[in-house]
Design a protein around this motif. Structure first.
Motif, short mmCIF file in Angstrom:
data_model
loop_
_atom_site.label_atom_id
_atom_site.label_comp_id
_atom_site.label_asym_id
_atom_site.label_seq_id
_atom_site.Cartn_x
_atom_site.Cartn_y
_atom_site.Cartn_z
N VAL A 202 0.87 -1.17 0.00
CA VAL A 202 0.00 0.00 0.00
C VAL A 202 0.91 1.22 0.00
O VAL A 202 1.67 1.44 0.95
CB VAL A 202 -0.92 0.03 1.24
N MET A 203 0.89 1.99 -1.08
CA MET A 203 1.73 3.19 -1.16
C MET A 203 1.06 4.31 -0.38
O MET A 203 -0.09 4.67 -0.66
CB MET A 203 1.96 3.61 -2.60
N MET A 204 1.79 4.85 0.59
CA MET A 204 1.23 5.85 1.49
C MET A 204 1.93 7.20 1.30
O MET A 204 3.15 7.26 1.13
CB MET A 204 1.39 5.40 2.95
N GLU A 205 1.16 8.25 1.36
CA GLU A 205 1.69 9.61 1.30
C GLU A 205 1.35 10.31 2.62
O GLU A 205 0.27 10.14 3.17
CB GLU A 205 1.08 10.38 0.13
N PHE A 206 2.30 11.09 3.14
CA PHE A 206 2.04 11.83 4.37
C PHE A 206 2.99 13.01 4.46
O PHE A 206 3.97 13.11 3.71
CB PHE A 206 2.17 10.93 5.61
N ILE A 207 2.69 13.91 5.38
CA ILE A 207 3.52 15.08 5.64
C ILE A 207 4.22 14.91 6.98
O ILE A 207 3.60 14.52 7.97
CB ILE A 207 2.68 16.37 5.68
N ILE A 208 5.52 15.17 7.00
CA ILE A 208 6.27 15.19 8.25
C ILE A 208 6.33 16.65 8.68
O ILE A 208 6.96 17.48 8.02
CB ILE A 208 7.68 14.61 8.08
N GLU A 209 5.66 16.95 9.78
CA GLU A 209 5.57 18.33 10.24
C GLU A 209 6.89 18.79 10.88
O GLU A 209 7.81 18.00 11.09
CB GLU A 209 4.42 18.46 11.25
N LYS A 210 6.94 20.06 11.22
CA LYS A 210 8.14 20.63 11.82
C LYS A 210 8.49 19.97 13.16
O LYS A 210 9.65 19.96 13.56
CB LYS A 210 7.98 22.14 12.01
N ASP A 211 7.45 19.47 13.85
CA ASP A 211 7.71 18.81 15.14
C ASP A 211 7.93 17.31 14.99
O ASP A 211 8.06 16.60 15.98
CB ASP A 211 6.57 19.08 16.12
N GLY A 212 7.96 16.82 13.74
CA GLY A 212 8.21 15.41 13.49
C GLY A 212 6.98 14.54 13.45
O GLY A 212 7.07 13.34 13.17
N SER A 213 5.81 15.10 13.73
CA SER A 213 4.58 14.31 13.67
C SER A 213 4.17 14.06 12.22
O SER A 213 4.56 14.80 11.31
CB SER A 213 3.45 15.02 14.42
N LEU A 214 3.40 12.99 11.99
CA LEU A 214 2.96 12.61 10.66
C LEU A 214 1.50 13.02 10.47
O LEU A 214 0.64 12.64 11.26
CB LEU A 214 3.11 11.10 10.45
N THR A 215 1.23 13.80 9.43
CA THR A 215 -0.13 14.27 9.17
C THR A 215 -0.49 14.04 7.70
O THR A 215 0.35 13.63 6.90
CB THR A 215 -0.27 15.77 9.50
N ASP A 216 -1.74 14.34 7.37
CA ASP A 216 -2.24 14.22 5.98
C ASP A 216 -1.93 12.83 5.42
O ASP A 216 -1.49 12.68 4.27
CB ASP A 216 -1.62 15.29 5.08
N ILE A 217 -2.17 11.81 6.22
CA ILE A 217 -1.83 10.44 5.85
C ILE A 217 -2.92 9.88 4.93
O ILE A 217 -4.10 9.90 5.28
CB ILE A 217 -1.70 9.56 7.12
N LYS A 218 -2.51 9.38 3.76
CA LYS A 218 -3.49 8.83 2.84
C LYS A 218 -2.83 7.83 1.90
O LYS A 218 -1.66 7.98 1.54
CB LYS A 218 -4.16 9.94 2.03
N PRO A 219 -3.57 6.79 1.51
CA PRO A 219 -3.03 5.84 0.52
C PRO A 219 -3.15 6.42 -0.88
O PRO A 219 -4.16 7.01 -1.23
CB PRO A 219 -3.92 4.61 0.70
N ILE A 220 -2.10 6.24 -1.69
CA ILE A 220 -2.16 6.69 -3.08
C ILE A 220 -2.17 5.51 -4.05
O ILE A 220 -2.37 5.67 -5.24
CB ILE A 220 -1.00 7.66 -3.41
N LYS A 221 -1.91 4.31 -3.52
CA LYS A 221 -2.07 3.07 -4.28
C LYS A 221 -2.62 2.03 -3.33
O LYS A 221 -1.95 1.61 -2.39
CB LYS A 221 -0.73 2.60 -4.87
#
Length: 263
Positions: A202-221
């Motif tokens: 499952v290909m996943m896309e996410f944002i690593i924020e300035k504090d290191g937390s993972l946000t905007d997590i979503k599968p792209i495949k």
């Protein structure tokens, strides 16, 4: 001509590097030793470059020889290279997944063929061959990278952010290997996927924020059968990362990586 940037998407370097826990109830279904010449996509302990993924990214940056003719025509982009990490750690069956610019393709293949040996994969108690997929990015010197975002100068018309190449990419706390060990230890294989014998990435896309937390997590495949939802759950519960740095300051970075489910 060497490419000055050091950023190589860890997601792509990690393609096929993720792994899932062996399920106790299924162990009896497998032979004690894998077939000698089988090439695996997903394994319990993936092949890794000598010195780690960051060292491999640095090797690509340091040894890339940008073709002069490609520079003159403005050719740039990413060449996806597939290869097999043999049981000896050597790299074989090197090929371009989707041929594009012939000059860039040839240089990408040369880089991978000349790369240091990897630590081979292990699966079901033995050393096995594993296929890897790595992107080799060609960016003309002076062009802006697309790895991370940082606040734009006052008066910017793009909504307050600008795209930059991070001086240091985001990375998991404790290293990439520790991150995937965490994925393995916490993965819960969905019952429906087990019933249907579905496995893969499952290909996943996410944002690593300035504090290191993972946000905007979503599968792209997607794979379906509950695997997409499990990949989302894992990343939402994952430990924080070390954020990307630009001029010594933490910035946001988009990341793409696979969560691999293996029966």
């Amino acid at each position: 001509m060497k490419q000055p940037f050091r950023q190589v998407l860890l997601s792509a370097l990690l393609s096929a590097a993720a792994h899932s826990p062996a399920l106790a109830q299924q162990k009896l279904k497998y032979p004690k030793a894998p077939a000698a010449n089988t090439v695996y996509e997903a394994v319990e302990q993936p092949a890794l470059p000598a010195g780690g993924l960051e060292a491999f990214a640095q090797y690509l940056a340091d040894n890339q020889q940008y073709p002069t003719a490609a520079l003159q025509t403005g050719a740039q982009g990413t060449v996806t290279v597939t290869f097999v990490v043999e049981k000896t750690g050597s790299l074989g069956e090197v090929a371009v997944a989707q041929p594009g610019n012939a000059l860039l393709d040839a240089e990408a293949v040369r880089l991978i063929k000349a790369a240091p040996r990897w630590t081979p994969a292990r699966h079901r108690g033995g050393i096995v061959r594993q296929r890897q997929v790595v992107p080799v990015t060609f960016q003309i010197p002076g062009e802006t990278g697309a790895a991370a975002t940082t606040p734009a100068p006052a008066g910017a018309a793009d909504g307050g952010t600008q795209v930059v190449t991070a001086d240091r990419p985001a990375r998991p706390v404790g290293g990439t290997e520790a991150f995937f060990e965490w994925i393995q230890a916490n993965q819960k294989y969905p019952a429906l996927a087990l019933q249907r014998k579905i496995n893969g990435k499952v290909m996943m896309e996410f944002i690593i924020e300035k504090d290191g937390s993972l946000t905007d997590i979503k599968p792209i495949k997607r794979l379906g059968s509950g695997l997409d939802e499990e990949a989302i759950r894992l990343l939402k519960a994952a430990p924080k990362w070390e954020p990307a740095l630009y001029k010594g300051q933490p910035i946001k970075q988009k990341m793409v990586l696979p969560v691999v489910f293996s029966l």
